[in-house]
Design an enzyme around this catalytic site. Sequence first.
Site: not given
Length: 214
Positions: A59, A180
């Site tokens: 997001d 990540h």
Amino acid sequence: MTWSEVLKPIKESDYFKDLWEKVKIQYNSTKCFPPKNEIFRALELTDFDDVKVVIIGQDPYHNDGQANGLCFSVSENVTAPPSLKNIFIELKDDIGIERKTKDLQDWAKQGVLLLNATLTVKAHEPNSHKDIGWETFTDYVIKQISDKKENVVFVLWGAFAQKKSILIDQNKHSIIQSAHPSPFSVYRGFFGSKPFSKINNYLLEKGKNPIAWG
């Protein structure tokens, strides 16, 4: 094909109208990011026919002046967040490019779709819009690219992005995945994963122009 053709069925659905009402209410009642005119910037900068690479984020950044509608990218006038700094460290280690520009729009204009799964966020509250309904829309985008195109590289960093692999036809496309780039996981397999050279090697193999990452 154009995005307007690809997205017509979902944008005309009751689901999307309901989602957009929720988004408008959020933007009218609280501070949200990115600026409203940049919510769909990823799709505006990368035409459907030009998509060669899809990088999936979760997001938007949630602090002032950061989010600009492209995942991992920030506006030039703010400090690079840790994940972006780590992406640039890996870029230098992988292909020797020392990148300073924090707005990744030049990647987007070369066919790198920088797509967050959730396209909006409330200021200073990460993941605050994750249940608003955006993922139905962005999953649709990913699936349409998988179904209607060939030889696209999908870059899935971290467990959240890797869940999207079920939307991708792996017989037609390449998936590059690793940990990540956030400080919490960067040493668990992001550093040393060489995504940039892998992307360009695949594109060259398929007769496409490589991405100029610099």
